[in-house]
Design an enzyme around this catalytic site. Structure first.
Site, PDB file in Angstrom:
ATOM      1  N   GLU A  74      -3.871  -9.060   0.309  1.00 54.02           N
ATOM      2  CA  GLU A  74      -4.085  -7.985  -0.670  1.00 54.02           C
ATOM      3  C   GLU A  74      -5.071  -6.947  -0.132  1.00 54.02           C
ATOM      4  OE1 GLU A  74      -2.090  -7.571  -2.996  1.00 54.02           O
ATOM      5  OE2 GLU A  74      -1.208  -9.569  -3.065  1.00 54.02           O
ATOM      6  N   CYS A  86       5.151  -7.007   6.175  1.00 57.13           N
ATOM      7  CA  CYS A  86       5.470  -7.071   7.594  1.00 57.13           C
ATOM      8  C   CYS A  86       6.662  -7.990   7.810  1.00 57.13           C
ATOM      9  CB  CYS A  86       4.253  -7.599   8.351  1.00 57.13           C
ATOM     10  SG  CYS A  86       4.516  -7.754  10.122  1.00 57.13           S
TER      11      CYS A  86
END
Ligand code: ZN
Ligand code: ZN
Length: 183
Positions: free
Chosen positions: A123, A133
């Site tokens: 976060e 990703c």
């Protein structure tokens, strides 16, 4: 310029010292554990028995502390509109993030701790503008379940690491020394 990441525990949050160490290593900033109270009652949905993550981010935006980033770590269950639950949420490229340990619990403290460290770093990565990703071992990979959390690593892949270093430098934080780079 403020170069401290503030961790705000709400309730009996486990592994705070380990989380602070991990954040310090990954983001190359000072880390401070904040103790001002945060009243979550306005974010509670009694119908769901859960707290609304987006409302907590808004609460944090008025939290009176001068920090580079502010991460609330909670033990209560979080949701977002359209989702049954979330492990956490962040303002992309912003100051605030929230993580809940509720869905990350595991009876083995090593597993439980690793999950909490990963989600806090994830976060925080969003607050520095990082997106999800495609590298499944990168801490910025998206986690649909705790199995996904267990699969990914606690650090950033080389691509995300470079993007993070650029973002940190743009806010006046010196690059990490390389100790958190993956081999
Ligand atoms: Zn994410
Ligand atoms: Zn990555």
């Amino acid at each position: 310029m403020v170069k401290t990441i503030g961790l705000l525990p709400v309730g009996e949050v486990p592994f705070l010292v380990e989380v602070a160490d991990s954040v310090r290593r990954n983001f190359c900033t000072e880390v401070e554990i904040l103790r001002l109270p945060l009243d979550l009652s306005s974010s509670y949905d009694p119908g769901r028995g859960q707290f609304h993550a987006g409302s907590i981010l808004r609460l944090l935006s008025t939290y009176p502390v001068s920090v580079l980033r502010l991460v609330a770590i909670l033990t209560v269950d979080l949701y977002e509109h359209g989702l049954n639950f979330v492990f956490g949420e962040a303002v992309s490229g912003g100051r605030e993030a929230v993580v809940s340990t509720y869905r990350l619990y595991h009876p083995d403290p090593h597993t439980f701790r690793a999950r909490v460290l990963k989600e806090v770093n994830h976060e925080l990565g969003h607050t520095f503008g990082l997106k999800h990703c495609p590298d499944p071992s990168c801490v910025m990979s998206f986690s649909n379940s705790v199995l996904d959390v267990d699969r990914k690593g606690e650090t950033f892949c080389p691509v995300c690491r470079r993007a993070l270093d650029v973002a940190l430098a743009s806010e006046g934080v010196s690059p990490c020394t390389g100790t958190t780079l993956r081999r």
